[in-house]
Enzyme design. Structure first.
Site, PDB file in Angstrom:
ATOM      1  N   TYR A 297       0.060  -2.045   6.151  1.00 27.26           N
ATOM      2  CA  TYR A 297      -0.325  -2.569   4.835  1.00 27.26           C
ATOM      3  C   TYR A 297      -0.799  -1.424   3.951  1.00 27.26           C
ATOM      4  O   TYR A 297      -1.744  -0.709   4.277  1.00 27.26           O
ATOM      5  CB  TYR A 297      -1.431  -3.606   5.022  1.00 27.26           C
ATOM      6  CG  TYR A 297      -1.644  -4.516   3.848  1.00 27.26           C
ATOM      7  CD1 TYR A 297      -1.057  -5.774   3.811  1.00 27.26           C
ATOM      8  CD2 TYR A 297      -2.455  -4.148   2.775  1.00 27.26           C
ATOM      9  CE1 TYR A 297      -1.268  -6.642   2.750  1.00 27.26           C
ATOM     10  CE2 TYR A 297      -2.666  -5.002   1.704  1.00 27.26           C
ATOM     11  CZ  TYR A 297      -2.070  -6.245   1.698  1.00 27.26           C
ATOM     12  OH  TYR A 297      -2.286  -7.099   0.637  1.00 27.26           O
ATOM     13  N   TYR A 341       4.761  -5.915  -3.829  1.00 24.86           N
ATOM     14  CA  TYR A 341       3.449  -6.344  -3.352  1.00 24.86           C
ATOM     15  C   TYR A 341       3.487  -7.850  -3.165  1.00 24.86           C
ATOM     16  O   TYR A 341       3.338  -8.612  -4.118  1.00 24.86           O
ATOM     17  CB  TYR A 341       2.367  -5.947  -4.354  1.00 24.86           C
ATOM     18  CG  TYR A 341       0.983  -6.431  -3.982  1.00 24.86           C
ATOM     19  CD1 TYR A 341       0.311  -5.884  -2.897  1.00 24.86           C
ATOM     20  CD2 TYR A 341       0.347  -7.423  -4.720  1.00 24.86           C
ATOM     21  CE1 TYR A 341      -0.952  -6.317  -2.557  1.00 24.86           C
ATOM     22  CE2 TYR A 341      -0.919  -7.866  -4.377  1.00 24.86           C
ATOM     23  CZ  TYR A 341      -1.554  -7.311  -3.302  1.00 24.86           C
ATOM     24  OH  TYR A 341      -2.824  -7.743  -2.955  1.00 24.86           O
TER      25      TYR A 341
END
Length: 388
Positions: A297, A341
């Protein structure tokens, strides 16, 4: 499951379908429409229909409730529905919840989804605005008067301490940005397709909050992503090679807050990621050397380096050198810095593609993918593997 012993979830469920909308800066449609499109695409990919689905999992932050998505997508009765808190930290935990439901017989086919207009609608990067009073808000309130108003400002505190402790310069963070954008440049689905960057580009990008530059911060995206989870046995009868859930974990550290855990013993690591790492290694029986590709991430580049260190791929302060050495294929879709995202859900989809052998940046012989969710908050992680 426990932070002190291995669990038995591994090998009982698999991701069999992935689907997404296009990734854009202005989708032109509702978040519900994005969710339904992604769910439909994932079911098509899995060779299943809405009638097969009896479970749905999403984020507490998602604006499209499970029952509304079920109705709009043509899904019938549900025996399982669940939501995970803590923003991007929820990503891998949605699959964990689905796997738990499948393994226990509570549901047969569970779809995990996340959809938002994060660029054209509510922009999370704008920070704290018009929030209802909550205990979490009270924790944030200690830092807001000091000007720490946005996610970038919260991460900058830890990033600055990391550089000071290990005698590094901000350029070390650029290693992550360059790798992500290199992979995104080869990925037609990525927003930054065809747009690689260099370390010089990173160093020339404007400051956001020192020591973070523009190219240390993930983009904002409109879009949706969905994942279909079922049993390994059923997966073997479906058209795509399954990505088996080898291990799944959630983690919160001591004195954990959402992005503002500044009163812990140190700021140079991510204890919540450490909890996840220990559980994944313990339950899977694997070690860093067994991982073929890492999908970490990357909302902010410093936390990618800290994750590598927490998982034991390298020592404290060595994350930048590890990335520069290309010691582990990393974020082969382009990550949230380069592809989109989507609160980490698109990263899980890339991990599935690596197991299937269909990534545009395919790692030869990839049989095990490590995926992580948002850090700085209570988080989660997965190890996905090939069947057999």
């Amino acid at each position: 499951m426990s932070v002190r012993r291995a669990d038995t979830l591994g090998g009982k469920a698999a991701i069999v379908g992935i689907g997404a909308t296009e990734f854009s800066k202005n989708s032109g449609r509702s978040e519900l429409k994005l969710a339904v499109e992604a769910v439909g695409a994932a079911l098509d990919d899995a060779g299943l229909t809405p009638a097969d689905v009896d479970g749905l999992v999403t984020f507490t932050m998602d604006t499209s409730p499970e029952i509304t998505v079920a109705q709009a997508a043509g899904i019938g009765e549900l025996s399982f529905f669940s939501r995970i808190h803590y923003g991007g930290g929820a990503a891998c935990a949605t699959v964990q919840q689905a796997a738990l439901a499948v393994a226990s017989g509570v549901a047969d086919v569970v779809v995990c989804y996340r959809a938002f207009n994060e660029r054209s609608g509510r922009r999370f990067g704008s920070g704290v605005q018009r929030r209802e009073p909550t205990a979490e808000g009270a924790a944030l309130g200690w830092n807001l008067p000091s000007g720490l108003l946005t996610p970038a400002s919260w991460v900058a505190m830890a990033a600055q301490r990391y550089l000071h402790t290990y005698g590094l310069e901000p350029e070390v963070f650029g290693q992550v940005a360059v790798v992500d954008r290199l992979h995104a440049a080869r990925n037609p689905a990525a927003y930054f397709h065809g747009q690689p960057i260099t370390l010089a580009d990173h160093a020339a990008s404007r400051w956001i909050v020192e020591p973070l530059r523009l190219l240390d911060c993930c983009q904002e995206t409109d879009g949706g992503q969905a994942l279909v989870v079922t049993s390994v046995e059923r997966a073997r009868d479906l058209p795509r090679p399954p990505a088996v859930v080898v291990a799944a974990a959630q983690g919160a550290g001591r004195s954990q807050e959402q992005m503002t855990s500044f009163y812990r013993d140190g700021l140079t690591g991510l204890p919540e990621t450490g909890v996840v790492a220990r559980q994944l290694w313990r339950s899977s029986g694997l070690a860093p050397a067994d991982i073929d590709v890492g999908i970490l991430y990357d909302h902010f580049t410093p936390f990618v380096l800290m994750q590598l260190e927490e998982f034991g791929f390298c020592g404290p302060g060595e994350g930048g050198a590890f990335v520069a050495a290309d010691a582990l294929p990393l974020n082969t879709h382009g990550g949230q810095l380069g592809e989109a995202y989507l609160h980490g859900m698109n990263g899980i989809a890339e991990a599935v593609r690596q197991i299937r052998g269909t990534s545009v940046n395919q790692v030869a012989g990839a049989a095990r993918s490590l995926v992580t969710a948002g850090t700085g908050v209570p988080t989660s992680g997965l190890i996905l593997g090939a069947d057999g």
